[in-house]
Design a protein around this motif. Structure first.
Motif, PDB file in Angstrom:
ATOM      1  N   PHE A   5     108.617  52.578  -1.455  1.00 52.77           N
ATOM      2  CA  PHE A   5     107.750  53.106  -2.514  1.00 52.77           C
ATOM      3  C   PHE A   5     108.593  53.206  -3.775  1.00 52.77           C
ATOM      4  N   SER A   6     108.281  52.369  -4.758  1.00 57.92           N
ATOM      5  CA  SER A   6     109.137  52.276  -5.941  1.00 57.92           C
ATOM      6  C   SER A   6     108.478  52.739  -7.236  1.00 57.92           C
ATOM      7  N   ARG A   7     107.268  53.238  -7.158  1.00 58.85           N
ATOM      8  CA  ARG A   7     106.578  53.697  -8.361  1.00 58.85           C
ATOM      9  C   ARG A   7     106.371  55.202  -8.290  1.00 58.85           C
ATOM     10  N   SER A   8     106.279  55.810  -9.432  1.00 62.69           N
ATOM     11  CA  SER A   8     106.006  57.240  -9.485  1.00 62.69           C
ATOM     12  C   SER A   8     104.726  57.536  -8.705  1.00 62.69           C
ATOM     13  N   PRO A   9     104.673  58.653  -7.988  1.00 60.26           N
ATOM     14  CA  PRO A   9     103.440  58.985  -7.266  1.00 60.26           C
ATOM     15  C   PRO A   9     102.274  59.254  -8.223  1.00 60.26           C
ATOM     16  N   PHE A  10     102.564  59.417  -9.496  1.00 64.13           N
ATOM     17  CA  PHE A  10     101.510  59.606 -10.493  1.00 64.13           C
ATOM     18  C   PHE A  10     100.900  58.276 -10.912  1.00 64.13           C
ATOM     19  N   VAL A  11     101.578  57.165 -10.578  1.00 68.90           N
ATOM     20  CA  VAL A  11     101.116  55.822 -10.944  1.00 68.90           C
ATOM     21  C   VAL A  11     100.826  54.993  -9.697  1.00 68.90           C
ATOM     22  N   GLY A  12     101.701  55.064  -8.710  1.00 64.48           N
ATOM     23  CA  GLY A  12     101.549  54.288  -7.479  1.00 64.48           C
ATOM     24  C   GLY A  12     100.468  54.866  -6.586  1.00 64.48           C
ATOM     25  N   ASP A  13     100.041  54.092  -5.619  1.00 65.10           N
ATOM     26  CA  ASP A  13      98.954  54.513  -4.738  1.00 65.10           C
ATOM     27  C   ASP A  13      99.495  55.100  -3.438  1.00 65.10           C
ATOM     28  N   LEU A  14     100.006  56.311  -3.540  1.00 63.49           N
ATOM     29  CA  LEU A  14     100.571  57.012  -2.390  1.00 63.49           C
ATOM     30  C   LEU A  14      99.514  57.226  -1.303  1.00 63.49           C
ATOM     31  N   ASP A  15      98.289  57.553  -1.698  1.00 65.93           N
ATOM     32  CA  ASP A  15      97.228  57.798  -0.721  1.00 65.93           C
ATOM     33  C   ASP A  15      96.948  56.547   0.116  1.00 65.93           C
ATOM     34  N   GLY A  33     109.960  55.876  -7.412  1.00 67.61           N
ATOM     35  CA  GLY A  33     109.344  56.473  -6.229  1.00 67.61           C
ATOM     36  C   GLY A  33     110.048  57.736  -5.769  1.00 67.61           C
ATOM     37  N   VAL A  34     111.327  57.919  -6.170  1.00 67.71           N
ATOM     38  CA  VAL A  34     112.054  59.127  -5.762  1.00 67.71           C
ATOM     39  C   VAL A  34     111.411  60.392  -6.327  1.00 67.71           C
ATOM     40  N   ILE A  35     110.589  60.257  -7.335  1.00 66.41           N
ATOM     41  CA  ILE A  35     109.883  61.420  -7.901  1.00 66.41           C
ATOM     42  C   ILE A  35     109.016  62.082  -6.832  1.00 66.41           C
ATOM     43  N   ALA A  36     108.530  61.310  -5.869  1.00 69.97           N
ATOM     44  CA  ALA A  36     107.712  61.853  -4.782  1.00 69.97           C
ATOM     45  C   ALA A  36     108.491  62.818  -3.895  1.00 69.97           C
ATOM     46  N   GLY A  37     109.799  62.824  -3.993  1.00 69.72           N
ATOM     47  CA  GLY A  37     110.624  63.695  -3.163  1.00 69.72           C
ATOM     48  C   GLY A  37     111.011  65.009  -3.817  1.00 69.72           C
TER      49      GLY A  37
END
Length: 95
Positions: A5-15, A33-37
């Motif tokens: 996961f390489s995109r911010s969870p605010f932009v990427g489709d984590l769901d 993607g590290v923002i998700a942590g």
């Protein structure tokens, strides 16, 4: 399967990613993607409830100055650890 996961969870489709994971899969947070942590975030709560091994690249955490805010529920690895994950999993899905 290894999910990266390489995109911010605010932009990427984590769901969407979480709908595809299965027990035994691993997730590597990298780049933005590290923002998700980050501790206390909705994204972290979602990740810790999923049947995943959770990993993050130390270089990307350090580059963003997030070390003091990063969750201890995620294993921080270096590039050698990334290589080990790719050896462990024959398949990889990038998000």
């Amino acid at each position: 399967m290894l999910h990266t996961f390489s995109r911010s969870p605010f932009v990427g489709d984590l769901d969407a990613m979480l709908l595809t994971v299965r027990a035994g899969d691993d997730l590597l947070l990298m780049q933005d993607g590290v923002i998700a942590g980050l501790t206390g975030t909705t994204a972290l709560h979602q990740l810790t409830r999923a049947p995943l091994g959770l990993f993050a690249l130390s270089a990307d955490i350090d580059a963003r100055g997030l070390g003091v805010h990063f969750s201890d529920k995620i294993t921080i690895i270096d590039y050698n650890g990334f290589v080990s994950l790719t050896v462990k999993h024959a398949q990889q899905m990038a998000w």
